[in-house]
Design a protein around this motif. Structure first.
Motif, short mmCIF file in Angstrom:
data_model
loop_
_atom_site.label_atom_id
_atom_site.label_comp_id
_atom_site.label_asym_id
_atom_site.label_seq_id
_atom_site.Cartn_x
_atom_site.Cartn_y
_atom_site.Cartn_z
N GLY A 59 64.33 13.71 -33.34
CA GLY A 59 64.02 12.36 -32.91
C GLY A 59 64.93 11.80 -31.84
N LEU A 60 65.96 12.55 -31.46
CA LEU A 60 66.88 12.10 -30.41
C LEU A 60 66.52 12.80 -29.10
CD1 LEU A 60 70.27 12.16 -32.35
CD2 LEU A 60 68.59 10.31 -32.15
N GLU A 61 66.94 12.20 -27.98
CA GLU A 61 66.64 12.81 -26.69
C GLU A 61 67.86 12.85 -25.79
OE1 GLU A 61 63.58 10.66 -24.60
OE2 GLU A 61 64.94 9.08 -24.01
N PHE A 62 67.87 13.86 -24.94
CA PHE A 62 68.91 14.00 -23.93
C PHE A 62 68.50 13.22 -22.68
CE2 PHE A 62 69.80 17.67 -26.55
CZ PHE A 62 71.19 17.78 -26.49
N THR A 63 69.47 12.55 -22.07
CA THR A 63 69.25 11.88 -20.79
C THR A 63 70.45 12.14 -19.90
OG1 THR A 63 70.21 9.82 -21.63
CG2 THR A 63 67.80 10.03 -21.74
N LEU A 64 70.22 12.16 -18.61
CA LEU A 64 71.34 12.25 -17.67
C LEU A 64 72.13 10.96 -17.73
CD1 LEU A 64 69.72 13.97 -14.57
CD2 LEU A 64 71.51 14.89 -16.04
N ALA A 65 73.45 11.06 -17.69
CA ALA A 65 74.32 9.89 -17.77
C ALA A 65 74.66 9.31 -16.41
CB ALA A 65 75.61 10.25 -18.52
N GLY A 66 74.21 9.95 -15.36
CA GLY A 66 74.51 9.50 -14.01
C GLY A 66 74.06 10.54 -13.02
N PRO A 67 74.58 10.44 -11.80
CA PRO A 67 74.16 11.40 -10.77
C PRO A 67 74.69 12.81 -11.03
CG PRO A 67 75.87 9.96 -9.93
CD PRO A 67 75.52 9.45 -11.29
N VAL A 68 74.00 13.77 -10.45
CA VAL A 68 74.42 15.17 -10.51
C VAL A 68 75.30 15.44 -9.29
CG1 VAL A 68 73.62 17.57 -10.51
CG2 VAL A 68 72.28 15.80 -11.69
#
Length: 115
Positions: A59-68
């Motif tokens: 039920g959890l998801e990964f997201t980018l925390a900022g720019p690459v």
């Protein structure tokens, strides 16, 4: 960076066949993945590791925390794992090595983990 976005998508894709396709698209056949909790090699083991993480953090998801941030054949980026739109339970960052159009190595670090 499209490759990193597909990498994050692989961690979020729970359909086994679709996830496996993403893993094959993102990772070189002999890719290495290491973080403080795991060290695996190859698409099959990486796919299994992702499936295990999905079961553990259902039920959890990964997201980018900022720019690459990229240079040469290396990229680094922060990520969050948490409920959609909510406070992240896990925070980390990964450094990936890119060979051609795929990731050949991931070096993962955990900054925040549940107690």
């Amino acid at each position: 960076m499209e490759l990193v976005e597909k990498y994050i998508a692989a961690w979020n894709t729970t359909d086994a066949a679709a996830r496996r396709k993403l893993v094959e698209d993102v990772f070189a056949s002999g890719a290495h993945y290491t973080d403080p909790l795991a060290a695996v090699t190859g698409q099959e083991q990486i796919d299994a590791l992702i499936a295990t993480a999905q079961a553990q953090f259902a039920g959890l998801e990964f997201t980018l925390a900022g720019p690459v941030d990229t240079h040469h054949d290396v990229a680094r980026f922060g990520w969050h794992l948490g409920p959609q739109g909510g406070e992240p339970l896990v925070i980390g960052f990964d450094v990936v090595v890119i060979a051609g159009d795929r990731i050949s190595a991931v070096h993962g670090f955990l900054d925040k983990v549940p107690a």
